[in-house]
Design a protein around this motif. Structure first.
Motif, mmCIF file in Angstrom:
data_model
loop_
_atom_site.group_PDB
_atom_site.id
_atom_site.type_symbol
_atom_site.label_atom_id
_atom_site.label_comp_id
_atom_site.label_asym_id
_atom_site.label_seq_id
_atom_site.Cartn_x
_atom_site.Cartn_y
_atom_site.Cartn_z
ATOM 1 N N ARG A 244 0.869 -1.189 0.000
ATOM 2 C CA ARG A 244 0.000 0.000 0.000
ATOM 3 C C ARG A 244 0.895 1.225 0.000
ATOM 4 O O ARG A 244 1.679 1.435 0.930
ATOM 5 C CB ARG A 244 -0.925 -0.018 1.214
ATOM 6 C CG ARG A 244 -1.904 1.153 1.275
ATOM 7 C CD ARG A 244 -2.953 0.933 2.332
ATOM 8 N NE ARG A 244 -3.897 -0.117 1.936
ATOM 9 C CZ ARG A 244 -4.988 0.102 1.232
ATOM 10 N NH1 ARG A 244 -5.301 1.315 0.830
ATOM 11 N NH2 ARG A 244 -5.799 -0.891 0.927
ATOM 12 N N ASN A 245 0.770 2.045 -1.046
ATOM 13 C CA ASN A 245 1.683 3.175 -1.238
ATOM 14 C C ASN A 245 1.170 4.402 -0.484
ATOM 15 O O ASN A 245 0.322 5.145 -0.975
ATOM 16 C CB ASN A 245 1.816 3.479 -2.733
ATOM 17 C CG ASN A 245 2.987 4.384 -3.033
ATOM 18 O OD1 ASN A 245 3.912 4.489 -2.237
ATOM 19 N ND2 ASN A 245 2.962 5.033 -4.180
ATOM 20 N N ASN A 246 1.693 4.599 0.734
ATOM 21 C CA ASN A 246 1.249 5.713 1.561
ATOM 22 C C ASN A 246 2.318 5.999 2.604
ATOM 23 O O ASN A 246 3.011 5.093 3.055
ATOM 24 C CB ASN A 246 -0.074 5.348 2.249
ATOM 25 C CG ASN A 246 -0.760 6.557 2.865
ATOM 26 O OD1 ASN A 246 -0.156 7.302 3.632
ATOM 27 N ND2 ASN A 246 -2.021 6.743 2.533
ATOM 28 N N TYR A 308 5.451 -5.558 7.297
ATOM 29 C CA TYR A 308 5.380 -6.418 6.111
ATOM 30 C C TYR A 308 4.128 -7.301 6.161
ATOM 31 O O TYR A 308 3.374 -7.407 5.190
ATOM 32 C CB TYR A 308 6.638 -7.278 6.044
ATOM 33 C CG TYR A 308 6.931 -7.881 4.685
ATOM 34 C CD1 TYR A 308 7.764 -7.244 3.786
ATOM 35 C CD2 TYR A 308 6.368 -9.096 4.307
ATOM 36 C CE1 TYR A 308 8.050 -7.803 2.548
ATOM 37 C CE2 TYR A 308 6.632 -9.660 3.069
ATOM 38 C CZ TYR A 308 7.478 -9.004 2.193
ATOM 39 O OH TYR A 308 7.743 -9.550 0.962
ATOM 40 N N HIS A 309 3.896 -7.927 7.323
ATOM 41 C CA HIS A 309 2.705 -8.777 7.483
ATOM 42 C C HIS A 309 1.428 -7.946 7.359
ATOM 43 O O HIS A 309 0.415 -8.422 6.813
ATOM 44 C CB HIS A 309 2.737 -9.488 8.835
ATOM 45 C CG HIS A 309 3.911 -10.424 8.988
ATOM 46 N ND1 HIS A 309 4.077 -11.529 8.212
ATOM 47 C CD2 HIS A 309 4.977 -10.385 9.837
ATOM 48 C CE1 HIS A 309 5.188 -12.162 8.575
ATOM 49 N NE2 HIS A 309 5.754 -11.486 9.560
ATOM 50 N N ALA A 310 1.474 -6.718 7.846
ATOM 51 C CA ALA A 310 0.304 -5.836 7.742
ATOM 52 C C ALA A 310 -0.033 -5.544 6.282
ATOM 53 O O ALA A 310 -1.217 -5.510 5.896
ATOM 54 C CB ALA A 310 0.565 -4.541 8.501
ATOM 55 N N HIS A 311 0.997 -5.331 5.439
ATOM 56 C CA HIS A 311 0.767 -5.082 4.013
ATOM 57 C C HIS A 311 0.134 -6.296 3.341
ATOM 58 O O HIS A 311 -0.721 -6.145 2.450
ATOM 59 C CB HIS A 311 2.085 -4.727 3.324
ATOM 60 C CG HIS A 311 2.488 -3.296 3.474
ATOM 61 N ND1 HIS A 311 1.933 -2.281 2.732
ATOM 62 C CD2 HIS A 311 3.385 -2.704 4.310
ATOM 63 C CE1 HIS A 311 2.484 -1.122 3.073
ATOM 64 N NE2 HIS A 311 3.369 -1.351 4.042
ATOM 65 N N VAL A 312 0.552 -7.501 3.741
ATOM 66 C CA VAL A 312 -0.032 -8.715 3.157
ATOM 67 C C VAL A 312 -1.522 -8.802 3.499
ATOM 68 O O VAL A 312 -2.369 -9.038 2.627
ATOM 69 C CB VAL A 312 0.693 -9.976 3.671
ATOM 70 C CG1 VAL A 312 0.024 -11.234 3.103
ATOM 71 C CG2 VAL A 312 2.159 -9.943 3.291
#
Length: 631
Positions: A244-246, A308-312
């Protein structure tokens, strides 16, 4: 008509057969390099760059991170953070009723005080997931006594450039292949959708992946996008990361913030029905991974494991709920068809433009279109297309090989055409200044019947000899690489001699011709030709200048009625050469522009000079060619 079309086809085929093979060779070479994996690093770089350049996305409210940072460690005054504090944190979080909590901290070894309190929290809350590592060499067991449903592995695989782009959702248990192991992210996603009444199913189109609400998660196959010959040592389901690009993709709070928070309403609103990840966000833990796909990281090029896990989790939820695409790719056939198209495109551009600068412009424009299309496909539809090999082929074939080959071959064909035209023009000039003059003389007297029959026969026998001599000369000229010149008088001049010597020879030989009746009235013959350095003139220009002088003198012999004096001069002054023929005949009788005049104008244009032919006062005509001397 058919013959013309067939000749055109044959010519085009011949051109392609000579100019296209270098481009096709590059195309095959690039495809072979990609097949053996030589393009992977470059394709990964393009993927990261295009992901990094995407527009900013909104924050995902569904995932919240509780990060244990350096200030938390100072506040707790112990590291690792003791189990008691972790138990207190989890208990506090549970009061806000999140859907699931993932504890991204290894608890295979107790950190006193508080291990019993932590074990009690796990027993009483089945929505809390602990972690383990299942792949060697760094296998780490989960906390003791936890059921399989409350354990998720956190093993991450990096690519050859040490960047992390993949995430393993599930895999067969390395120690017992009859059961599957689920990752931390997948365990949390399962609980999230179960609470919503949604079950995860096996994919319909791809039975080796997961389907959620008719949406199948695209898995990484052996040749997925830029990956070639993937070694699936895990044997499970891997997906490609679509970060997520933010600047702030998720809400992040600290341990001390949660434990000290007095505003219950704020945290209830923030955490209720959310997925909460608890993990280290400090350098001391070493839970760091690497990516170039995000422009704004707290640590440049590095991302915390809990993030990283949150992005997944976020990308799976966003795909199912919001329609945000997960990253996928075309099948092998589609990818290599795309590469072949971009391999042929610069060859076609080179054939159509046949100009170095036009080709560079069109190839550059095509490159911009390729990059733009690859970017839009990735941004809007999540399709990772082979931009890198296509761009390399476009550059090499477009800028280097194909355009140059077509341009050089076309240049060669044009030079052949120009050479043929020059030969035709020269042949006409030789015939015009020789046999045609003899023929005109004979016809004139045959009509007038003013010379004996035997003399008339002699003129036509001379015409026969001249024509045959011209034929033999043209054969010889082809062999001697055009280093000689045959005049209408039959005299052959070697063009490697200085120009002023050649002009003297042309002048003398032409005025001695008997087939020009007005030469018989000449009383005064003046000629003077200044020498010039040979570096200023090629043999071809020498030839044309000599033919100009011969043509001008022949015109005097044919048309200058009543001529008594002819003057031929070549004057060199102020870096300019002026060659002129002047007579005192009755002047120009006709204003029609004949072929000889047109040729003289063309020669002046080629030399970058001027030509004029006009009457002079009180009587006579001047024919003049002038040009600047340049190397």
């Amino acid at each position: 008509m058919r013959k013309r079309i067939w000749n055109r086809i044959c010519k085009e085929f011949g051109l392609w057969s000579l100019a296209a093979p270098p481009g096709l060779l590059v195309l095959v070479l690039i495809i072979l390099i990609r097949i053996v994996g030589g393009m992977q690093s470059l394709e990964w770089m393009f993927l990261d760059t295009m992901l990094r350049l995407r527009p900013t996305e909104k924050l995902d409210e569904r995932v919240v991170i509780v990060g244990i940072d350096e200030k938390d460690i100072e506040w707790v005054k112990q590291y690792p953070v003791p189990d008691g504090k972790i138990a207190e944190l989890l208990t506090k979080l549970e009061t806000y009723k999140p859907l699931a909590i993932g504890l991204d901290i290894f608890k295979n070894v107790s950190v006193e005080p508080g291990s019993k309190e932590l074990a009690k929290v796990w027993r009483e809350n089945s929505n809390i997931i602990s972690i383990e590592k299942i792949f060697p060499p760094a296998e780490i067991s989960p906390a003791q006594g936890l059921p399989t449903e409350q354990i998720g592995f956190v093993d991450l695989f990096n690519d050859a450039d040490s960047k992390n782009r993949r995430y393993l959702l599930y895999t067969p248990n390395p120690k017992n292949e009859t059961e599957d192991k689920y990752s931390l992210a997948l365990q949390l996603v399962i609980r999230y959708f179960q609470k919503k009444g949604i079950e995860l199913k096996t994919g319909k189109n791809d039975p080796n992946t997961i389907m959620i609400q008719e949406t199948e998660l695209p898995r990484i196959t052996d040749n997925f996008g830029g990956y070639v010959g993937m070694n699936h040592e895990d044997g499970g389901l891997s997906i490609l990361m679509n970060f997520r690009n933010n600047y702030q993709p998720f809400h992040v709070v600290s341990l001390r913030d949660v434990l000290n928070e007095k505003n219950e309403n704020f945290y209830e609103k923030l955490l209720r029905d959310r997925i909460v990840l608890v993990g280290n966000r400090n350098m001391s833990a070493g839970d760091i991974f690497y990516t170039s796909a995000l422009p704004t990281l707290e640590l440049k090029g590095q991302i915390y494991g809990v993030d990283y896990h949150a992005h997944v989790i976020s990308q799976i939820l966003s795909t199912i709920i919001d329609g945000r695409p997960m990253l996928h790719s075309w099948a092998d056939m589609g990818e290599y068809t795309w590469i072949v198209i971009w391999g042929f495109l610069p060859i076609v551009i080179g054939r159509l433009t046949q100009s170095v600068w036009k080709n560079l412009f069109n190839v550059g424009l095509a490159g911009v279109c390729l990059l733009s299309y690859g970017y839009v496909m990735l941004w809007l539809w999540g399709v990772w297309i082979p931009v890198a090999p296509s761009l390399i082929i476009l550059a090499v074939n477009g800028v280097g090989l194909s355009a140059f080959a077509f341009y050089q071959h076309d240049k060669f064909l044009r030079s052949q055409i120009n050479e043929r035209q020059n030969t035709i023009q020269h042949t006409f000039t030789v015939i015009h200044n020789g046999p045609l003059q003899t023929l005109a003389y004979g016809l004139k007297h045959m009509r007038a019947k003013d010379i004996p029959y035997e003399q008339l026969i002699g003129q036509f026998e001379k015409l026969d000899r001249e024509i045959r001599e011209i034929g033999e000369f043209l054969k010889l000229e082809t062999v001697t690489a055009e280093e000689s010149l045959r005049l209408g008088s039959g005299l052959i001049l070697e063009l490697n001699r200085p120009l002023h010597d050649l002009l003297y020879e042309v002048y003398s030989s032409t005025l001695e011709r008997q087939d020009f009746e007005h030469f018989k009235t000449l009383k005064v013959k003046i000629r003077n030709f200044d020498p010039i350095d040979d570096k200023y003139l090629s043999k071809e220009y020498k030839r044309e200048i000599c033919l100009f002088l011969e043509e001008a003198l022949c015109n005097v012999g044919k048309h200058a009625q009543g001529v008594k004096c002819v003057q031929a001069t070549g004057v060199y002054a102020a870096n300019k050469y002026k060659l002129s023929v002047k007579d005192n005949g009755y002047g120009i009788q006709s204003k029609l522009e004949n072929k000889g005049t047109k040729h003289c104008k063309l020669l002046a244009k080629q030399l970058g000079g001027e030509f004029r032919r006009e009457s002079v006062s009180p009587r006579g005509t001047i024919c003049e060619l002038s040009w600047k001397l340049t190397k």
